[in-house]
Design a protein around this motif. Structure first.
Motif, PDB file in Angstrom:
ATOM      1  N   GLY A 220       0.790  -1.222   0.000  1.00 40.23           N
ATOM      2  CA  GLY A 220       0.000   0.000   0.000  1.00 40.23           C
ATOM      3  C   GLY A 220       0.820   1.269   0.000  1.00 40.23           C
ATOM      4  O   GLY A 220       1.855   1.378  -0.657  1.00 40.23           O
ATOM      5  N   GLU A 221       0.355   2.248   0.784  1.00 42.65           N
ATOM      6  CA  GLU A 221       0.958   3.585   0.759  1.00 42.65           C
ATOM      7  C   GLU A 221       2.392   3.580   1.283  1.00 42.65           C
ATOM      8  O   GLU A 221       3.219   4.380   0.841  1.00 42.65           O
ATOM      9  N   VAL A 222       2.710   2.688   2.214  1.00 44.50           N
ATOM     10  CA  VAL A 222       4.067   2.645   2.757  1.00 44.50           C
ATOM     11  C   VAL A 222       5.066   2.379   1.639  1.00 44.50           C
ATOM     12  O   VAL A 222       6.081   3.073   1.495  1.00 44.50           O
ATOM     13  N   ARG A 223       4.752   1.368   0.796  1.00 43.74           N
ATOM     14  CA  ARG A 223       5.662   1.045  -0.306  1.00 43.74           C
ATOM     15  C   ARG A 223       5.717   2.181  -1.317  1.00 43.74           C
ATOM     16  O   ARG A 223       6.793   2.517  -1.827  1.00 43.74           O
TER      17      ARG A 223
ATOM     18  N   ASP B  18      14.034  -3.012  -4.896  1.00 41.12           N
ATOM     19  CA  ASP B  18      13.640  -4.320  -4.362  1.00 41.12           C
ATOM     20  C   ASP B  18      14.786  -5.007  -3.641  1.00 41.12           C
ATOM     21  O   ASP B  18      14.565  -5.897  -2.816  1.00 41.12           O
ATOM     22  N   GLY B  19      16.035  -4.573  -3.944  1.00 38.94           N
ATOM     23  CA  GLY B  19      17.194  -5.167  -3.279  1.00 38.94           C
ATOM     24  C   GLY B  19      17.407  -4.660  -1.876  1.00 38.94           C
ATOM     25  O   GLY B  19      18.332  -5.095  -1.198  1.00 38.94           O
ATOM     26  N   GLY B  20      16.595  -3.689  -1.440  1.00 39.57           N
ATOM     27  CA  GLY B  20      16.674  -3.265  -0.039  1.00 39.57           C
ATOM     28  C   GLY B  20      17.194  -1.875   0.155  1.00 39.57           C
ATOM     29  O   GLY B  20      17.524  -1.499   1.278  1.00 39.57           O
ATOM     30  N   GLY B  21      17.294  -1.053  -0.915  1.00 43.07           N
ATOM     31  CA  GLY B  21      17.857   0.270  -0.732  1.00 43.07           C
ATOM     32  C   GLY B  21      16.842   1.369  -0.658  1.00 43.07           C
ATOM     33  O   GLY B  21      17.159   2.500  -0.953  1.00 43.07           O
ATOM     34  N   ALA B  22      15.589   1.088  -0.326  1.00 40.63           N
ATOM     35  CA  ALA B  22      14.591   2.135  -0.461  1.00 40.63           C
ATOM     36  C   ALA B  22      13.995   2.638   0.834  1.00 40.63           C
ATOM     37  O   ALA B  22      13.193   3.536   0.823  1.00 40.63           O
ATOM     38  N   ALA B  23      14.336   2.095   1.942  1.00 40.63           N
ATOM     39  CA  ALA B  23      13.696   2.522   3.188  1.00 40.63           C
ATOM     40  C   ALA B  23      14.593   3.488   3.940  1.00 40.63           C
ATOM     41  O   ALA B  23      15.053   3.218   5.023  1.00 40.63           O
ATOM     42  N   GLY B  24      14.852   4.626   3.330  1.00 46.15           N
ATOM     43  CA  GLY B  24      15.741   5.590   3.944  1.00 46.15           C
ATOM     44  C   GLY B  24      17.140   5.030   3.968  1.00 46.15           C
ATOM     45  O   GLY B  24      17.669   4.645   2.954  1.00 46.15           O
ATOM     46  N   ARG B  25      17.769   4.978   5.148  1.00 46.24           N
ATOM     47  CA  ARG B  25      19.121   4.454   5.238  1.00 46.24           C
ATOM     48  C   ARG B  25      19.146   2.944   5.034  1.00 46.24           C
ATOM     49  O   ARG B  25      20.081   2.388   4.498  1.00 46.24           O
ATOM     50  N   HIS B  26      18.161   2.248   5.515  1.00 42.36           N
ATOM     51  CA  HIS B  26      18.102   0.793   5.350  1.00 42.36           C
ATOM     52  C   HIS B  26      16.697   0.313   5.721  1.00 42.36           C
ATOM     53  O   HIS B  26      15.903   1.036   6.310  1.00 42.36           O
TER      54      HIS B  26
END
Length: 491
Positions: free
Chosen positions: A42-45, A150-158
């Motif tokens: 949802g909106e979080v992604r 999708d590899g894990g680089g999108a949530a701010g620092r990690h």
């Protein structure tokens, strides 16, 4: 050949500012709404994806602009040097240098004015009148953005590796799980600070604070089990942050050698897998050298030890050359500066001092405290003098081809000639006369041509050289202090 310079301007963006700008833009709001409707998260992604896209595009546009600006600054420096050389020549009472016309000076000023003007016009400085293109293939560019996200680089620092930490918790003995649950009930924030501490010092302080807060509420045995459990969770979390399953799978897919692929898959996350992700070409080269040297195809720990030894030795060598270059205050102009090719044979540094003497330098920061042999400045001195002199003359020729008006510094031409003369004389000495008098004659030949041989020790280990080396005119030039290294088992 090195790749394009990366500046990572996007990392300076404040996440709150990015989200506020997105909320204020109708098109970006529609983008987030569309993504949210087609995503389970949802909106979080959608918000995280948008932040990732903005940071990456700022990175890429920034690289394009700053890279272009640096290239312009380099051209400006060459133009200014050429203009200064011509003006200095005239002001000292001479005529225009040979081959330089009055019109040439005007052309240099016109070029300098154009470069300075374009430097102040950001978009024109990047692409002129052409459309701005970040990639040749828009589809491939978009795909790389999504794979990176999708590899894990999108949530701010990690993105917190919750699944990995949960697996580590479930793998613990029941008494450690119980100690963790009790601590989580009583001091959840302090417990998380201990688990998430980034450094050894930070972890010690966080664990001490946690134990103080829990004093009297947990028994000494429970506190001991809690310390072990916190260490286990912290290591699991760190590994999860360093390497996600998607990143590792992508790295393994790029490895063609099945034996190396198996070693990386079961290898150390801090070294082997990180190298596979960030520099697969270097990993393949080091693997080939390891195997050529007799390493077994299934010896993962042996390969890790080989990697670490190579990296430590290489890193100390690079540190030594750069530290020496910045610490040798007697050298005014470097003809051969420090670089990352510390394994290439030859002299490390060649420079001209304030007094006109030429320094030939070999750095031994990664060696023993006592040096008995400096082949670059002894056995191979003639070869290295000739090779360096030829390289310098080739570099001058390239500059003159690129810019017919370029005038080399007379000090450099004189230094090159002295190096060539010294090489010829030392070659004659090596072939003739008594071996017992050879060191003194070589030293005299160098002195006559104002050449100095130096061993530097930027990391501070080298304290002495043998008398045989001193007889040749070598001296130790301390340029730094010892640099402590972590133990072999450390991160």
């Amino acid at each position: 050949m090195t790749g394009p310079r990366r500046f990572r301007a996007g990392r300076f963006l404040d996440a709150a500012a990015v989200h506020a700008a997105a909320d204020a833009n109708p098109r970006l709001r529609r983008f987030m709404r569309t993504i949210a409707e087609h995503s389970e998260a949802g909106e979080v992604r959608s918000r995280r994806l948008l932040e990732h896209l903005i940071r990456r595009i700022v990175d890429d546009v920034g690289d394009l602009h700053l890279g272009n600006a640096l290239n312009r600054l380099e051209r400006i420096a060459v133009l200014r040097d050429n203009i200064a050389a011509i003006l200095d020549h005239v002001l000292e009472g001479g005529t225009l240098p040979e081959g330089v016309r009055v019109a040439t000076l005007g052309e240099y000023f016109d070029q300098l004015s154009t470069e300075m003007r374009e430097l102040s016009r950001p978009r024109e400085g990047i692409v002129g009148d052409a459309p701005l293109r970040l990639a040749d293939d828009a589809g491939a560019y978009a795909d790389s953005l999504l794979r990176e996200f999708d590899g894990g680089g999108a949530a701010g620092r990690h993105a917190e590796p919750a699944a990995i930490v949960g697996d580590a918790f479930r793998a613990m003995p029941a008494d450690r799980q119980a100690a963790l649950r009790r601590a989580a009930e009583l001091e959840p924030a302090a417990l998380w600070r201990a688990v998430a501490a980034e450094s050894e010092g930070g972890k010690r302080a966080a664990v001490a604070d946690l134990e103080t807060r829990l004093g009297g509420r947990l028994t000494p045995d429970e506190l001991a089990r809690l310390r072990t459990a916190v260490d286990d969770l912290g290591r699991a979390r760190s590994r999860g942050l360093q390497m996600s399953d998607a990143r590792l799978a992508d790295a393994l897919a790029r490895i063609g050698d099945p034996d190396l692929r198996a070693v990386v898959a079961g290898g150390d996350v801090w070294l082997t897998q990180q190298l596979a992700v960030h520099n697969p070409e270097a990993l393949a080269t080091l693997w080939r050298r390891f195997r050529d040297g007799g390493g077994r195809a299934d010896d993962g720990p042996g390969f890790r030890a080989y990697l670490r030894h190579d990296m430590v030795t290489y890193g100390r060598g690079v540190l030594g050359e750069y530290s020496a270059a910045f610490s040798l205050s007697s050298i005014e102009l470097f003809l051969k500066g420090p670089d990352a090719n510390v394994k290439v044979a030859g002299t490390d540094l060649v420079g001209i001092g304030h007094d006109g003497w030429v320094w030939l330098v070999d750095d031994k920061s990664h060696r023993a405290s006592s040096v008995a042999g400096v082949s670059a400045l002894t056995d191979n001195l003639v070869v290295n003098l000739r090779r360096d002199a030829a390289d310098f003359r080739d570099a001058i020729a390239r500059l003159q081809r690129d810019d017919p008006g370029f005038t080399p510094d007379p000090r450099i031409l004189d230094a090159i000639s002295r190096m060539e003369d010294a090489a010829a004389e030392i070659d004659r000495i090596n072939r003739r006369g008594s071996a017992s008098t050879r060191p003194a004659r070589i030293s005299a030949a160098l002195e006559e041509r104002r050449l100095r041989l130096r061993v530097t020790s930027a990391a501070g280990e080298v304290r002495e050289i043998t008398q045989a080396l001193r007889d040749l005119g070598l001296a130790v030039e301390p340029t730094g202090t010892p640099v402590p290294l972590p133990p072999v088992g450390g991160r």
